[in-house]
Design a protein around this motif. Structure first.
Motif, mmCIF file in Angstrom:
data_model
loop_
_atom_site.group_PDB
_atom_site.id
_atom_site.type_symbol
_atom_site.label_atom_id
_atom_site.label_comp_id
_atom_site.label_asym_id
_atom_site.label_seq_id
_atom_site.Cartn_x
_atom_site.Cartn_y
_atom_site.Cartn_z
ATOM 1 N N LYS A 3 0.833 -1.199 0.000
ATOM 2 C CA LYS A 3 0.000 0.000 0.000
ATOM 3 C C LYS A 3 0.876 1.261 0.000
ATOM 4 N N VAL A 4 1.922 1.243 0.761
ATOM 5 C CA VAL A 4 2.832 2.380 0.837
ATOM 6 C C VAL A 4 3.525 2.579 -0.504
ATOM 7 N N ASN A 5 3.919 1.470 -1.132
ATOM 8 C CA ASN A 5 4.564 1.549 -2.451
ATOM 9 C C ASN A 5 3.608 2.147 -3.495
ATOM 10 N N ALA A 6 2.340 1.756 -3.446
ATOM 11 C CA ALA A 6 1.348 2.267 -4.398
ATOM 12 C C ALA A 6 1.144 3.766 -4.192
ATOM 13 N N VAL A 7 1.108 4.198 -2.938
ATOM 14 C CA VAL A 7 0.938 5.628 -2.648
ATOM 15 C C VAL A 7 2.167 6.396 -3.118
ATOM 16 N N LEU A 8 3.347 5.867 -2.855
ATOM 17 C CA LEU A 8 4.587 6.532 -3.289
ATOM 18 C C LEU A 8 4.677 6.608 -4.818
ATOM 19 N N ILE A 9 4.266 5.562 -5.496
ATOM 20 C CA ILE A 9 4.283 5.571 -6.966
ATOM 21 C C ILE A 9 3.285 6.606 -7.491
ATOM 22 N N LEU A 12 4.840 9.934 -6.974
ATOM 23 C CA LEU A 12 5.927 10.094 -7.948
ATOM 24 C C LEU A 12 5.389 10.429 -9.333
ATOM 25 N N MET A 13 4.340 9.760 -9.772
ATOM 26 C CA MET A 13 3.737 10.018 -11.092
ATOM 27 C C MET A 13 3.134 11.429 -11.140
ATOM 28 N N THR A 14 2.486 11.831 -10.051
ATOM 29 C CA THR A 14 1.899 13.176 -9.990
ATOM 30 C C THR A 14 2.987 14.237 -10.083
#
Length: 120
Positions: A3-9, A12-14
């Protein structure tokens, strides 16, 4: 952890999209700045040319030539000059006296210097 990785990605994309957008805007503004500076240089050159042209047109020799050639003007000669004399003992011109007009000593009949026409 996923979940943390998905939020960080997502963050990052934003950030990457915002960076690309801001760079694109900066390029557009820079291009507009270059165009404006180019136009300013063109206007400055045109202004300098107009000032030079005005200087050329305002020269006394050119004005004299145009007045003689196009307007058929002639310089005033002493023979065509009338002198205004105040009679003896008369008040000054500021006092409202009416001065007399007398031609020069050698009176020669000349046509008027310029003809006056009626403007409608």
């Amino acid at each position: 952890m996923a979940k943390v990785n998905a939020v960080l990605i997502a963050i990052l994309m934003t950030c990457a999209l915002l960076l690309v957008t801001s760079q694109h805007r900066a390029r557009k503004v820079f291009i507009e700045l270059e165009r404006s500076q180019s136009m300013a240089r063109k206007h400055e050159v045109e202004w300098n040319q107009l000032q030079l042209e005005q200087t050329q047109l305002a020269k006394h020799s050119r004005i004299d030539a145009v007045a003689r050639r196009d307007l058929k003007m002639q310089p005033v000669t002493p023979e065509r000059t009338l002198y205004v004399n105040a009679p003896a003992g008369a008040p000054s011109a500021a006092g409202g006296g009416s001065p007399s007009v007398s031609p020069p000593a050698a009176t020669v009949a000349h046509p008027p210097v310029a003809a006056v026409r009626e403007v409608r």
